[in-house]
Design an enzyme around this catalytic site. Structure first.
Site, mmCIF file in Angstrom:
data_model
loop_
_atom_site.group_PDB
_atom_site.id
_atom_site.type_symbol
_atom_site.label_atom_id
_atom_site.label_comp_id
_atom_site.label_asym_id
_atom_site.label_seq_id
_atom_site.Cartn_x
_atom_site.Cartn_y
_atom_site.Cartn_z
ATOM 1 N N TYR A 41 0.851 -1.196 0.000
ATOM 2 C CA TYR A 41 0.000 0.000 0.000
ATOM 3 C C TYR A 41 0.884 1.242 0.000
ATOM 4 C CZ TYR A 41 -4.293 2.578 1.299
ATOM 5 O OH TYR A 41 -5.396 3.412 1.336
ATOM 6 N N LYS A 61 -1.082 -1.037 -4.247
ATOM 7 C CA LYS A 61 -2.290 -0.234 -4.064
ATOM 8 C C LYS A 61 -1.857 1.205 -3.844
ATOM 9 C CE LYS A 61 -6.337 0.425 -1.119
ATOM 10 N NZ LYS A 61 -7.012 0.054 0.137
#
Length: 319
Positions: free
Chosen positions: A143, A168
């Site tokens: 992330y 992400k």
């Protein structure tokens, strides 16, 4: 290095990614029954995957035992119909501990959130995520946001790291994302590395991310209004610009503008909306705070406006 089963199951999906809230009872303890109902409703509605105990699920507020129980409940409710991905974060040692708990609970993969507090160099970030990915057999999505921002070269190295299957993006720098996608494509031709739009209310930037080939996205809206989230997803997929723009104008943009009115609203506003939709999931845990009544009233109107758009569209389409 991308491998089955998680990466394969997320490569071609038919719906948005579901990030359930974590439910708490009146005594403040985790309410597993309410959480199970929440997950079950989302999976039944058409979620492509369940991301449990991540940002919307208040990973930061859960102790390790609560985390294990909640991930396990998500796995049981998903029952193999869709993959379950669990959050993992903090420093390397604690992130590894949470990763192992997620594996024990039956999760299919990990969402590796930024390390706690520190701003590290690229070499340190790469070492952190490599250690996390090596700690279990679970495939890992990294992330990018806040204090974990990567150069294209670092993402190439992450894509070459065994167990790391995707990135992400919660930063929103489209120039950087385009360079990342290009660098990975050039360095690893044919490698199906996954990219996710992870901005809060990702639908608002869905068109822009699609322009650089990023079609997977997390939907906070799906947690409380799966009908709206799925309608938008399908309109985006089919090129129905009229419905996409109507929902952007009358639902998503007002929702984002309301979200900007309070700290932590990316979580607490979503949780308030889940309660408005009839599922008692309790308040957020500190240090987050609940939105005041005026904002909840505004939220109610925004949801109603979104559904009015959808009703008008469906009436016009003869559904």
């Amino acid at each position: 290095m991308t491998s089955a089963p998680l990466a394969a199951r997320l490569t071609d999906v038919a719906g948005p990614l579901f990030f359930p809230v974590t439910a708490y009872g009146p005594d403040g303890a985790v309410d597993l029954d309410a959480f199970r109902a929440h997950v079950r409703k989302g999976v039944d509605a058409g979620a492509a995957a369940v991301f449990a105990c991540c940002g919307t699920g208040e990973f930061h507020a859960l102790d390790p035992e609560e985390f294990r129980l909640v991930v396990g409940a998500a796995v049981e409710e998903a029952a193999g119909r869709v993959p379950v991905v669990a959050g993992a974060g903090y420093g390397t040692a604690l992130a590894v501990r949470y990763a192992k708990l997620a594996e024990e609970a039956g999760a299919d993969g990990l969402l590796a959130m930024p390390p706690y507090l520190v701003v590290a160099g690229q070499e340190g970030l790469l070492a952190h995520y490599a250690a996390l990915a090596a700690a279990t057999s679970l495939e890992t999505i990294v992330y990018q946001r806040d204090n974990a921002v990567f150069t294209p070269e670092t993402v190439v190295a992450l894509a070459r790291t065994p167990g790391v299957v995707g990135l992400k993006d919660g930063l929103g720098d489209l120039d950087l994302m385009q360079r990342i996608v290009s660098a990975v494509r050039s360095a690893l031709p044919g490698e199906d590395f996954l990219y996710f739009n992870g901005l809060p209310t990702a639908e608002l930037t869905g068109l822009a991310y699609r322009g650089i080939g990023v079609t997977l996205y997390s939907s906070a809206v799906f947690a409380f209004a799966p009908d709206l989230a799925l309608a938008f997803y399908r309109a985006l997929e089919s090129g129905d610009d009229d419905l996409v723009n109507a929902l952007l104008d009358h639902f998503y943009r007002p929702l984002v503008e309301l979200r900007a009115k309070g700290h932590g609203y990316a979580v607490s506003l979503v949780k308030a909306a889940v309660r408005l939709e009839g599922l008692e999931v309790g308040p957020v845990r500190t240090p987050l705070t609940e939105p005041p009544p005026a904002h909840v009233e505004e939220l109610t109107s925004i949801i109603a406006s979104g559904r009015a758009v959808l009703d008008k569209y469906r009436a016009g389409a003869g559904e």
